[in-house]
Design an enzyme around this catalytic site. Structure first.
Site, PDB file in Angstrom:
ATOM      1  N   CYS A 295     -14.130  -1.352  80.822  1.00 37.89           N
ATOM      2  CA  CYS A 295     -14.620  -0.880  79.523  1.00 37.89           C
ATOM      3  C   CYS A 295     -13.549  -0.844  78.443  1.00 37.89           C
ATOM      4  O   CYS A 295     -13.868  -0.778  77.255  1.00 37.89           O
ATOM      5  CB  CYS A 295     -15.238   0.507  79.675  1.00 37.89           C
ATOM      6  SG  CYS A 295     -16.642   0.559  80.804  1.00 37.89           S
TER       7      CYS A 295
ATOM      8  N   HIS B 153     -15.887   3.893  72.543  1.00 35.20           N
ATOM      9  CA  HIS B 153     -16.616   3.316  73.676  1.00 35.20           C
ATOM     10  C   HIS B 153     -17.840   4.166  74.024  1.00 35.20           C
ATOM     11  O   HIS B 153     -17.747   5.390  74.143  1.00 35.20           O
ATOM     12  CB  HIS B 153     -15.691   3.206  74.891  1.00 35.20           C
ATOM     13  CG  HIS B 153     -16.415   2.783  76.133  1.00 35.20           C
ATOM     14  ND1 HIS B 153     -17.097   1.596  76.199  1.00 35.20           N
ATOM     15  CD2 HIS B 153     -16.577   3.404  77.326  1.00 35.20           C
ATOM     16  CE1 HIS B 153     -17.646   1.499  77.405  1.00 35.20           C
ATOM     17  NE2 HIS B 153     -17.351   2.577  78.089  1.00 35.20           N
TER      18      HIS B 153
ATOM     19  N   ASN C 283     -24.184   1.967  78.549  1.00 35.99           N
ATOM     20  CA  ASN C 283     -22.775   1.572  78.615  1.00 35.99           C
ATOM     21  C   ASN C 283     -22.723   0.082  78.924  1.00 35.99           C
ATOM     22  O   ASN C 283     -23.136  -0.351  79.999  1.00 35.99           O
ATOM     23  CB  ASN C 283     -22.073   2.382  79.708  1.00 35.99           C
ATOM     24  CG  ASN C 283     -20.593   2.064  79.836  1.00 35.99           C
ATOM     25  OD1 ASN C 283     -20.105   1.076  79.307  1.00 35.99           O
ATOM     26  ND2 ASN C 283     -19.873   2.901  80.563  1.00 35.99           N
TER      27      ASN C 283
END
Length: 351
Positions: free
Chosen positions: A131, A269, A299
Site C-alpha cells: 500500500c 492511503h 482499500n
C-alpha cells in the site's frame, strides 16, 4: 501577486532534487463489477452494519474473470497520458507498483510497455511495497528524472486484491478492492513539484502472504491450508497506521519548512475510513482537507493515493499553487509521505 510571491518565499525545497519534478497528468481505472457489503455477507459471518461501522466501506470493485492487473494498468495509463498531453513515445520509463502482478515472470511493467507501444521506456517493477507503493514509486520516478536523459516517467499503482484475499475470511475480504491509478511525471518550474519526502520501514509479518515464495514454496499442502491468501492482523495494522502516518506527515511538513495551516490538501492511503479519521484527529486537522473514496472502492493498495489524487483534481479541489501531502503505509511495514506544490503548468517534451 504579493501573496503568490510570499508563497514562493515560504516554500523550502529539501527534496535533494536539483531538477524540479511535478505531476502533469493523472488517470484511474476501476472494474465495472460492483460488490456491495450485502453481496459479501451472503457468504461471510458479518453484516453491512459491522463493515460500515468498522471500516466505512460500503462497496468495492472486483475484476471479472479473465481481466488482469495489467489491463487496469493500461487503462489508467492511457487516461493519465491523455490528461498530460503525452504519447507512449514520450515515455522514458514506466514504473509499476503492485504485489498482485499478472504472474511472477515476465515483468508487469514490460507487459504494459508493450501494450502501450512505449518502445523507449525502461520498465521498472516495485513488487513488495504494497500500500505504500504509490509513495515509493513516485519517489523513484522523481530520482530517475535527475538524469538529463529521463524527461517523462509514467508511474502506476495497481492491485487486483480480490485475487489474493480469501473469499472465506471476513478479516480481509471486506476491506479490499481492485483498481489502478497513474500519474505522468514531468519537469516543472522552480519552487513547484516535490518539496520534501519522508520514508521509513520496520519489519513485521503482521500482514503477509505466507506461501508461494522461496521460503515456503507452493505445495498441495500450502494450497490446502489457504496460505496463498493475504493474512492480516487488523489490530496491529490499526496501531501501526495511527502511529506511523501522523509521524511521517509531521516530518515531511517540517522538512518543507511549512506549517499545517499552509497545507491545502491531504491525500491519505484509504486503508479504512476510521484510520483516516484518527490520523486527522491526531494531527488536529479538518477532514475537509481530505479526499476520500474508501467508501466506494475499499482499500486498493498501491492504487489508492493515485485514485484520490485523480478525484481531487477532477473535482477541482486542488488548484495551481496548492501544497499537498501524500502519505501511505503498507505491509512490511513500509510507510512514507511526500510534500509537493501542484502546478498546472508542468513542462512537457523538450521544453
Amino acid at each position: 501577486m504579493g501573496a503568490e510571491l510570499l508563497n514562493v518565499e515560504r516554500t523550502v525545497n529539501t527534496s535533494g532534487l536539483s531538477v524540479p519534478v511535478g505531476i502533469s497528468g493523472t488517470g484511474m481505472y476501476v472494474p465495472d463489477q460492483l460488490v456491495t457489503n450485502e453481496d459479501l455477507v451472503q457468504n461471510l459471518d458479518t453484516s453491512d452494519e459491522w463493515i460500515v461501522t468498522k471500516t466505512g466501506i460500503r462497496e468495492r470493485r472486483f475484476l471479472r474473470e479473465g481481466e488482469l492487473t495489467s489491463d487496469m494498468c493500461v487503462k489508467a495509463a492511457e487516461a493519465a497520458m491523455a490528461d498530460a498531453g503525452v504519447t507512449p513515445g514520450d515515455l522514458d520509463a514506466i514504473i509499476i507498483s503492485t504485489f498482485t502482478f499478472d504472474q511472477l515472470l515476465p515483468s508487469t511493467a514490460l507487459i504494459v510497455r508493450e501494450r502501450l507501444g512505449a518502445d523507449r521506456a525502461i520498465p521498472i517493477d516495485l513488487n513488495q511495497a504494497a500500500c505504500a507503493g504509490s509513495i515509493y514509486a513516485i519517489w523513484t520516478g522523481c530520482h530517475l528524472m535527475q538524469n538529463q536523459q529521463i524527461r517523462c516517467v509514467l508511474v502506476i499503482g495497481a492491485e487486483a486484491l480480490s485475487r489474493i484475499t480469501d473469499p472465506e475470511d471476513r478479516s480481509t475480504r471486506v476491506f479490499f478492492g481492485d483498481a489502478a491509478g497513474a500519474v505522468v511525471l514531468n519537469r516543472t518550474q522552480s519552487n513547484y513539484g516535490i518539496l520534501s519526502w519522508d520514508l521509513d520501514a520496520a519489519l513485521s509479518y503482521s500482514v503477509e502472504v505466507p506461501a508461494g515464495g522461496a521460503k515456503n514454496p507452493t505445495t498441495a499442502d500450502t494450497v490446502r491450508q489457504r496460505e496463498h491468501f493475504l493474512k492480516m492482523d487488523g489490530r496491529k495494522v490499526w496501531t501501526e497506521a495511527n502511529q506511523r502516518l501522523p509521524n511521517t506527515i509531521q516530518s515531511v511538513i517540517k522538512k518543507a519548512g511549512l506549517h499545517f495551516g499552509e497545507i491545502d490538501h491531504f491525500l491519505i492511503h484509504q486503508a479504512n475510513l476510521n484510520i483516516v479519521k484518527e490520523v486527522f484527529n491526531t494531527l488536529g486537522e479538518s477532514m475537509s482537507k481530505a479526499t476520500n473514496n474508501v467508501d466506494r472502492f475499499g482499500n486498493t493498495g498501491a492504487a489508492t493515493v493515485f485514485t484520490v489524487l485523480h478525484e481531487a483534481l477532477a473535482r477541482g479541489r486542488i488548484k495551481h499553487g496548492d501544497r499537498i501531502i501524500m502519505a501511505a503505509i503498507g505491509a512490511g511495514f513500509i510507510w512514507g509521505s511526500l510534500c509537493f506544490r501542484y502546478s498546472d503548468e508542468s513542462w512537457k517534451g523538450d521544453q
